[in-house]
Motif scaffolding. Sequence first.
Motif, PDB file in Angstrom:
ATOM      1  N   VAL A 178       0.820  -1.158   0.071  1.00 37.57           N
ATOM      2  CA  VAL A 178      -0.030  -0.049   0.022  1.00 37.57           C
ATOM      3  C   VAL A 178       0.889   1.355  -0.068  1.00 37.57           C
ATOM      4  CG1 VAL A 178      -1.797   1.148   1.042  1.00 37.57           C
ATOM      5  CG2 VAL A 178      -1.805  -1.375   1.296  1.00 37.57           C
ATOM      6  N   GLY A 179       0.757   2.231  -0.998  1.00 37.26           N
ATOM      7  CA  GLY A 179       1.458   3.411  -1.104  1.00 37.26           C
ATOM      8  C   GLY A 179       0.701   4.418  -0.224  1.00 37.26           C
ATOM      9  N   CYS A 180       1.298   5.009   0.822  1.00 36.99           N
ATOM     10  CA  CYS A 180       0.661   5.931   1.769  1.00 36.99           C
ATOM     11  C   CYS A 180       1.833   7.056   1.562  1.00 36.99           C
ATOM     12  CB  CYS A 180       0.623   5.570   2.938  1.00 36.99           C
ATOM     13  SG  CYS A 180      -0.817   4.296   3.110  1.00 36.99           S
ATOM     14  N   ASP A 181       2.596   7.022   0.605  1.00 32.77           N
ATOM     15  CA  ASP A 181       4.056   7.834   0.629  1.00 32.77           C
ATOM     16  C   ASP A 181       3.544   9.419   0.182  1.00 32.77           C
ATOM     17  OD1 ASP A 181       3.399   6.532  -1.689  1.00 32.77           O
ATOM     18  OD2 ASP A 181       5.626   6.304  -2.309  1.00 32.77           O
ATOM     19  N   GLY A 182       2.596   9.929   0.147  1.00 31.95           N
ATOM     20  CA  GLY A 182       2.474  11.279  -0.049  1.00 31.95           C
ATOM     21  C   GLY A 182       2.135  11.465  -1.551  1.00 31.95           C
ATOM     22  N   GLY A 183       1.880  12.873  -1.866  1.00 31.40           N
ATOM     23  CA  GLY A 183       1.668  13.527  -2.994  1.00 31.40           C
ATOM     24  C   GLY A 183       2.616  13.295  -4.384  1.00 31.40           C
ATOM     25  N   HIS A 184       3.941  12.941  -3.964  1.00 28.36           N
ATOM     26  CA  HIS A 184       4.883  12.655  -4.982  1.00 28.36           C
ATOM     27  C   HIS A 184       5.181  11.220  -4.871  1.00 28.36           C
ATOM     28  CE1 HIS A 184       6.116  16.729  -5.707  1.00 28.36           C
ATOM     29  NE2 HIS A 184       5.810  16.974  -4.492  1.00 28.36           N
ATOM     30  N   SER A 185       4.182  10.394  -4.550  1.00 24.94           N
ATOM     31  CA  SER A 185       4.284   9.072  -4.390  1.00 24.94           C
ATOM     32  C   SER A 185       5.170   8.212  -5.323  1.00 24.94           C
ATOM     33  CB  SER A 185       2.979   8.383  -4.124  1.00 24.94           C
ATOM     34  OG  SER A 185       2.883   6.909  -4.509  1.00 24.94           O
ATOM     35  N   THR A 186       6.146   7.575  -4.930  1.00 29.15           N
ATOM     36  CA  THR A 186       6.899   6.566  -5.626  1.00 29.15           C
ATOM     37  C   THR A 186       6.083   5.256  -6.078  1.00 29.15           C
ATOM     38  OG1 THR A 186       8.911   7.368  -4.600  1.00 29.15           O
ATOM     39  CG2 THR A 186       9.022   5.300  -5.644  1.00 29.15           C
ATOM     40  N   VAL A 187       5.386   4.792  -5.269  1.00 28.16           N
ATOM     41  CA  VAL A 187       4.557   3.777  -5.252  1.00 28.16           C
ATOM     42  C   VAL A 187       3.488   4.282  -6.548  1.00 28.16           C
ATOM     43  CG1 VAL A 187       2.797   2.040  -4.376  1.00 28.16           C
ATOM     44  CG2 VAL A 187       4.977   2.919  -2.999  1.00 28.16           C
ATOM     45  N   ARG A 188       3.074   5.232  -6.538  1.00 29.58           N
ATOM     46  CA  ARG A 188       2.048   5.396  -7.418  1.00 29.58           C
ATOM     47  C   ARG A 188       2.598   5.442  -9.005  1.00 29.58           C
ATOM     48  NH1 ARG A 188       0.659  10.137  -6.136  1.00 29.58           N
ATOM     49  NH2 ARG A 188       1.802  11.067  -7.575  1.00 29.58           N
ATOM     50  N   ALA A 189       3.869   6.044  -9.010  1.00 29.21           N
ATOM     51  CA  ALA A 189       4.858   6.136 -10.129  1.00 29.21           C
ATOM     52  C   ALA A 189       5.124   5.010 -10.758  1.00 29.21           C
ATOM     53  CB  ALA A 189       5.819   7.201  -9.925  1.00 29.21           C
ATOM     54  N   LEU A 190       5.475   4.057  -9.845  1.00 33.22           N
ATOM     55  CA  LEU A 190       5.897   2.790 -10.424  1.00 33.22           C
ATOM     56  C   LEU A 190       5.005   1.770 -10.741  1.00 33.22           C
ATOM     57  CD1 LEU A 190       8.822   2.186  -7.635  1.00 33.22           C
ATOM     58  CD2 LEU A 190       9.237   2.697  -9.799  1.00 33.22           C
ATOM     59  N   THR A 191       3.849   2.066 -10.172  1.00 30.97           N
ATOM     60  CA  THR A 191       2.587   0.876 -10.770  1.00 30.97           C
ATOM     61  C   THR A 191       2.030   1.719 -11.997  1.00 30.97           C
ATOM     62  OG1 THR A 191       1.060   2.295  -9.007  1.00 30.97           O
ATOM     63  CG2 THR A 191       2.198   0.098  -8.475  1.00 30.97           C
ATOM     64  N   GLY A 192       2.334   2.988 -12.417  1.00 32.26           N
ATOM     65  CA  GLY A 192       1.700   3.477 -13.397  1.00 32.26           C
ATOM     66  C   GLY A 192       0.518   4.079 -13.468  1.00 32.26           C
ATOM     67  N   ILE A 193      -0.111   4.220 -12.308  1.00 28.66           N
ATOM     68  CA  ILE A 193      -1.315   4.808 -12.063  1.00 28.66           C
ATOM     69  C   ILE A 193      -1.278   6.310 -12.314  1.00 28.66           C
ATOM     70  CG2 ILE A 193      -3.009   5.407 -10.231  1.00 28.66           C
ATOM     71  CD1 ILE A 193      -2.456   3.050  -8.936  1.00 28.66           C
ATOM     72  N   GLY A 194      -1.970   6.900 -13.204  1.00 33.23           N
ATOM     73  CA  GLY A 194      -2.235   8.311 -13.405  1.00 33.23           C
ATOM     74  C   GLY A 194      -2.549   9.172 -12.353  1.00 33.23           C
ATOM     75  N   PHE A 195      -2.175  10.542 -12.470  1.00 36.20           N
ATOM     76  CA  PHE A 195      -2.501  11.314 -11.374  1.00 36.20           C
ATOM     77  C   PHE A 195      -3.069  12.794 -11.807  1.00 36.20           C
ATOM     78  CE2 PHE A 195      -1.029  13.178  -6.860  1.00 36.20           C
ATOM     79  CZ  PHE A 195      -2.047  12.760  -6.271  1.00 36.20           C
ATOM     80  N   PRO A 196      -4.161  12.843 -12.673  1.00 35.14           N
ATOM     81  CA  PRO A 196      -4.319  13.813 -13.340  1.00 35.14           C
ATOM     82  C   PRO A 196      -5.089  15.136 -12.438  1.00 35.14           C
ATOM     83  CG  PRO A 196      -6.038  12.452 -13.749  1.00 35.14           C
ATOM     84  CD  PRO A 196      -5.006  11.792 -12.918  1.00 35.14           C
ATOM     85  N   GLY A 197      -4.816  16.290 -12.943  1.00 35.72           N
ATOM     86  CA  GLY A 197      -5.264  17.500 -12.037  1.00 35.72           C
ATOM     87  C   GLY A 197      -4.629  18.730 -12.502  1.00 35.72           C
ATOM     88  N   SER A 198      -4.749  19.732 -11.515  1.00 36.53           N
ATOM     89  CA  SER A 198      -4.067  20.801 -11.873  1.00 36.53           C
ATOM     90  C   SER A 198      -3.327  21.547 -10.793  1.00 36.53           C
ATOM     91  CB  SER A 198      -5.162  21.934 -11.941  1.00 36.53           C
ATOM     92  OG  SER A 198      -6.017  22.044 -11.013  1.00 36.53           O
TER      93      SER A 198
END
Length: 490
Positions: free
Chosen positions: A148-168
């Motif tokens: 589970v990635g609970c590693d904040g807005g600059h999440s390494t886990v999210r980036a490594l899994t390829g999950i998009g983070f759209p917004g502004s």
Amino acid sequence: MDDVMIVGAGPVGLMLAGELALAGLRPIVLDKRPEPSELPKANGLAGQIVELLDHRGLLGPLSEGSGFAGPAPGFPFGQVPLRFAGHDDMPLRLLLIQQPRLERLLTERAGRLGAEIRRGHEVLGLVQDEEGVTLELSTGRARARYAVGCDGGHSTVRALTGIGFPGSTDDEVLRLGHFAWDGQGPFEEPRAEGLEPGWNRTPAGRLLLTSLRPGVLVAGVRERGAAPEGPVTPEDFRAAVRRVIGRDLPLGEPLWLSGTVAQARLADRYRAGRVFLAGDAAHLFPAGGTALNVGMTEAVNLAWKLAAVLLGRVPEGLLDTYEEERRPVAGRALAQTRAQAALERAPGEDGDALRALLAELFAHEQPLRHLAAILHGSDTRYPPGPEHPHPLVGRFVPDLRLSTAEGERRVAELMRAGRPVLLDLRGETGPASPGGGWIDVVRARCAEPPADVLLIRPDGYVAWAGTDGLAGAARAWFGAEPPAVRATPA
């Protein structure tokens, strides 16, 4: 192979670790920082998480020494003050506690229950297969069935899994500081003429002056510009104040300074195979007072489901309900914080007129109550399924006052163990007992019971109400039969 690895030892990751450990697992929390942070990134909790902490018996310890804990007397909504005093039973709850102390107490709880916190381990890579997840760390390698990635807005886990983070990203920078305050404060200075507690608006930006605890002044400066490169210095802060109000303002000795640019983002998905996201790794809100409420309640939602699957109580498909339930909640929080940010930024006379009109509207009880429910999260209803004969199904359980065989109790006190509870309110009382599988059965009386029987999930949400269809709901959510419904009360 370990059961669950949690990346990030902030409040969300620590809450998740404690909940998993309470359910009987031994999670591992990895954090790249060698030591816990002492930065007061947040100064309190607002919303349903306060009730969830009460469910776990944590509200008392967390409230010790707090400047305030209880129903909110008021709250800012995009610089429009909401005033709840004089209105009974407004839903929004507050707990003033600085983030370092919150993290210390959550760390102690998680460790006491059996979770392990490993600091100084940075995630560099992630690979998953049908059996588990392997993390490449700065210190070696670790493997678990889920991560589970609970590693904040600059999440390494999210980036490594390829999950998009759209917004502004906002075009304003916020410099925030805590300053030693001798009790006189900046308002005693002649140079403070024209300034008031709270946000002060000028053509160049906005200046915040407030205090959340004795001896500490909180000051913030918002102005257009890019995020500062490197740490904010006292001179940076003083220069920003001069640009916004046109003069110097003595603020005292700086205790902590930061600079941020608000973002409004929501992850494309909350799950990629055996990897989940929670907290700021899954969403960023452009207005304050919301992030920890949403993130920590996500942790409680995910924890009991992961534990139920890992302990073999329910099929793996239950994990799909995490995103189904929580991503829409985060989307709604993103919408209302976008509205707050737009309301706060609206310039000139047009913005002043909009804020004045909304302040007049929010002085009326019904819109005020509706907005308080949105801020608190009590407007949330999880999808109740095709058959939902009762309006409580999918909603957070009310804290009913009960008469039980053990004496007077609240529903919150029944939830301490983090297990499902079958609450039989048909008029008889008897000792609490284990039901089918892992469901605790409590027979009690209460004034004006909302249903004959309530089946309550470990996260406090009502899985079913009434007796018709109860067995199917218990099997679907918990893989268990509810035999005590047919039992003769003791």
